[in-house]
Design a protein around this motif. Structure first.
Motif, mmCIF file in Angstrom:
data_model
loop_
_atom_site.group_PDB
_atom_site.id
_atom_site.type_symbol
_atom_site.label_atom_id
_atom_site.label_comp_id
_atom_site.label_asym_id
_atom_site.label_seq_id
_atom_site.Cartn_x
_atom_site.Cartn_y
_atom_site.Cartn_z
ATOM 1 N N PHE A 112 0.819 1.840 2.724
ATOM 2 C CA PHE A 112 1.354 1.648 4.074
ATOM 3 C C PHE A 112 0.625 2.626 4.990
ATOM 4 O O PHE A 112 -0.132 3.484 4.514
ATOM 5 C CB PHE A 112 2.878 1.859 4.108
ATOM 6 N N ASP A 113 0.841 2.536 6.299
ATOM 7 C CA ASP A 113 0.191 3.452 7.234
ATOM 8 C C ASP A 113 0.569 4.891 6.907
ATOM 9 O O ASP A 113 1.736 5.188 6.657
ATOM 10 C CB ASP A 113 0.600 3.137 8.678
ATOM 11 N N ASP A 114 -0.413 5.781 6.919
ATOM 12 C CA ASP A 114 -0.231 7.208 6.649
ATOM 13 C C ASP A 114 0.303 7.507 5.248
ATOM 14 O O ASP A 114 0.935 8.532 5.026
ATOM 15 C CB ASP A 114 0.684 7.857 7.700
ATOM 16 N N ALA A 115 0.048 6.607 4.303
ATOM 17 C CA ALA A 115 0.496 6.834 2.925
ATOM 18 C C ALA A 115 -0.390 7.885 2.255
ATOM 19 O O ALA A 115 -1.584 7.988 2.529
ATOM 20 C CB ALA A 115 0.455 5.536 2.128
ATOM 21 N N ARG A 116 0.226 8.665 1.373
ATOM 22 C CA ARG A 116 -0.479 9.667 0.580
ATOM 23 C C ARG A 116 0.034 9.583 -0.855
ATOM 24 O O ARG A 116 1.205 9.318 -1.091
ATOM 25 C CB ARG A 116 -0.221 11.090 1.096
ATOM 26 N N PHE A 117 -0.865 9.823 -1.802
ATOM 27 C CA PHE A 117 -0.438 9.983 -3.179
ATOM 28 C C PHE A 117 -0.513 11.464 -3.479
ATOM 29 O O PHE A 117 -1.522 12.121 -3.228
ATOM 30 C CB PHE A 117 -1.292 9.190 -4.165
#
Length: 127
Positions: A112-117
């Motif tokens: 999704f927008d601005d997703a981080r793992f």
């Protein structure tokens, strides 16, 4: 490394940012921790510095956003650890104490927008 962190890893939570490279360089391989089977075969990573070397026992891998609490550098207390472990893509049985220090790896995700793992582990100095 986050600009707010001390380079000697003396903070409770040291954050390292890296690109999610398609060729597997930088932090391109941490997305594999979304699978329990990958975690089961890669529970430990090593962080080597000119001054000290560390074994990092990975305990959580979560997809989050850029506003996650993990980025505020506050102590990762028991409640935050439990939340991370509950949200993690894999399960583990790592023992964590309130005195432990942590290493967090963060890379872009495209869920999704601005997703981080975010991959979080306990720092254990190798003597």
């Amino acid at each position: 490394m986050d600009y707010r962190n001390e380079s000697d890893l003396s903070n409770n939570n040291t954050i390292i940012y890296g690109h999610n490279m398609k060729n597997g360089t930088m932090l391109g391989t941490i997305m594999k921790y979304r699978n329990q089977s990958y975690y089961d075969n890669h529970k430990i990573i090593y962080y080597l510095t000119p001054y000290k070397n560390y074994k990092v026992e990975i305990f959580a891998g979560v997809t989050s956003n850029v506003y996650s609490e993990i980025y505020n550098l506050e102590r990762i207390d028991k409640n935050r650890r439990n939340t991370l472990m509950r949200q993690s893509n894999f399960k583990n049985d790592i023992e964590i104490t309130d005195e432990d220090k942590f290493l967090t790896l963060s890379t872009c995700a495209y869920d999704f927008d601005d997703a981080r793992f975010i991959l979080v582990g306990v720092l254990r100095e190798i003597l």
